[in-house]
Design a protein around this motif. Sequence first.
Motif, mmCIF file in Angstrom:
data_model
loop_
_atom_site.group_PDB
_atom_site.id
_atom_site.type_symbol
_atom_site.label_atom_id
_atom_site.label_comp_id
_atom_site.label_asym_id
_atom_site.label_seq_id
_atom_site.Cartn_x
_atom_site.Cartn_y
_atom_site.Cartn_z
ATOM 1 N N GLY A 79 45.679 36.958 56.243
ATOM 2 C CA GLY A 79 44.290 37.317 56.495
ATOM 3 C C GLY A 79 43.897 36.808 57.869
ATOM 4 N N GLY A 110 38.568 31.796 47.357
ATOM 5 C CA GLY A 110 38.661 32.747 48.473
ATOM 6 C C GLY A 110 39.763 32.487 49.481
ATOM 7 N N CYS A 111 40.221 31.241 49.597
ATOM 8 C CA CYS A 111 41.327 30.980 50.519
ATOM 9 C C CYS A 111 41.935 29.619 50.186
ATOM 10 C CB CYS A 111 40.891 31.049 51.989
ATOM 11 S SG CYS A 111 40.143 29.548 52.643
ATOM 12 N N LEU A 156 37.707 28.926 56.808
ATOM 13 C CA LEU A 156 38.458 30.072 56.298
ATOM 14 C C LEU A 156 39.907 30.049 56.802
ATOM 15 C CD1 LEU A 156 38.282 32.701 54.665
ATOM 16 C CD2 LEU A 156 37.663 33.872 56.778
ATOM 17 N N ARG A 180 44.591 33.744 51.932
ATOM 18 C CA ARG A 180 43.392 33.919 51.102
ATOM 19 C C ARG A 180 43.625 33.592 49.629
ATOM 20 N NH1 ARG A 180 40.085 37.050 54.449
ATOM 21 N NH2 ARG A 180 40.184 35.888 56.367
#
Lengths: 159, 537
Positions: free
Chosen positions: B359, B225-226, B366, B370
């Motif tokens: 992002g 995802g990142c 996070l 990404r």
Amino acid sequence: MSKGLEFSKKTKERLQAIVAKYPEKGAALLPTLWLAQREFSAITPEVEEYVAGLLGLSLVRVHEALSFYTMYTPQPLGKYHIQLCTNISCSLLGAEELLAYLKKRLNIEAGETTPDKKFTLSTVECLGYCGTAPVMRLNETFYENLTENGIDQILRKLP
Amino acid sequence: MPTLVIDDQKVTVDPGTTIIQAAKKLDITIPHYCYHPRLKSVDMCRMCLVEVKDIPKLQTACSTQVRDNMVVFTNNQKVLDARRSVLEFLLINHPLDCPICDKAGECMLQDFYFQFSRHTSKFKEKKQKKHKVVNLGPKIVLDSERCILCARCVRFLKEVVGTEELGIFDRGDHSEIGIYPGRPLENNYQGNLADVCPVGALTAKDFRFACRSWFLCQENSICPGCSTGCNVLVHSSERSYDKTLRRVYRLTPRDNDEVNQSWLCDVGRYGYHFVDDPDRLTAPSLKRGEEYVKVDWDTAFREVAQRLRGIFERYSPSSLGIIPSPQLTNEDLYMVKKFFNETLCITNIDFKLPGWNQGQGDGFLLKADRNPNTMGAELLGLSGIGPQAGEIIEKTRLGEIKALYLVGSDPARYLGEEKIASALSRAQLVVFQGSNYNYACKFAHAILPGATFVEKEGTFTNAQARVQKINQALRPLGESLPDWKIILGLALTMGYYFPYKAAEDIFKDIAREVTGFSGLDYKKVGDKGIKLALSGG
């Protein structure tokens, strides 16, 4: 912070004195809620937000304390808050009959407030006056050895 | 340093260590609920009571610090009796809904009851009724009757996330976990609540009633995802239970002190659905007129090879453009570089589409970028050879680039559909290689289905230059293949042979050739990854 809601100057001074007693601000939550209830008559969500802001606490922390203690009230009470003890000693000496009498006289159930916002009736656990039961508390004043007549006299004298 | 004896075994630990931590060093697990190694100890559940010699009452192992010459018993009759009683109390009001509980099979209440208690309930009174199916937010559901009030969730949001959105309201046997009325959970770390909950009180909507936990296989992997590269477990099953095509049922965090501790953000956790999405590309297809025809791999390779060769012969290597994606593994990217750049001498090769790293990061796990393997793409030299990816698209629009080969990338996502349409419609050949359908596929003359991160082996290099391994949890869907294998196949069809049988073989070459990777192999990368030795970094 909530709009419009603010402690009076005098209350702010009291708050300052209270906060100064604790190593951290948040520890003053209970007395602050108490001040707020007196000032705003109830701990509404707006008051919770105001108190949380004052002490730098999260809303959830304030709400936890509020829901834990029964003496904080989320709804405004009547001008006179009658707290009738229904614990063992008082019940043995007629508290149940007195409760029925108060309900009839005020025409409300326990936990309710009269439509004119004058009286709120609550039942409470022991007030610590078992020796002179039955007992009720009207705002800050305790009345002992209660009878129906006694209640009539007390209520009649109220402004 | 204090030395103590736990169940007749000697252990020496640092001062300040608690009994539960010292026991762990000896591989003795002291049962517990409220204790969590990453949260402060609060002594709430009383499950970890142990006997300490010369102290009359039992002590909580989660908060009692060790002393020199301490003698601890974690399993004598006194302790077992206490444990049994604690369980009896915890289960007084607990509903018997294990058959429909999502935590069944991975519930500490079930496990410890079975292991330590097995009592028959003596409780004849009416059970306390509490709220069930309480919506705490978009991702988490609370069942208060199953809750044992260990406050792990409350403390997680307070100590780790800092949002303090959960609290314990009311008192005594009315106490319940909850949100402030009207303020649902909003943070990006809610998914962890279902993980930290030791019982079935907090469950994830994404997983509720989808599959029994004991049907799931678990495989170590890395969140794609990142660029943080959180360590995860992929929970999958090849049997479908909820009448969908779902094979992956959830991602859960895997401990790694250097990367994600024990946590995973929701963007990453719930980002796996593309794996079983109906838009997955499952067979190689070729454009015939306006239609796409499914073909076998050989046919697809032959056609792509022939058309690429045609463009080569008519023009030059500079009429070809390659845009790989930083979603690909080091092994995939190495093959892209090796074949297209080093063998075919194509220099229009770059992964940095404008906005690729923009992002919204959150300062915790996070990251704004990404992509799991931007650092890998950078180190393997998939940028800075020639023009940037944006310029490659522009050159395609201007007709300078005649053939465009997209490897896993989704340029429309960054540049918009209009720009991609105007560029790709001018190309004589567009090849799309990737796992899921995206806008660029509309213009592709050949579509080559790639495997997703759960369907292949490989490594990602995260933003801190840590190489971490992903493992294959599932067979590639349909006829899809790992991207490196597709390039290998295409290369072979064009007459170039690369001696790779597995991703591991490619990694060996990466270790030989790429700075920072030298001396590494999959064994050294291990389950927790390894930081690359980069000069100046």
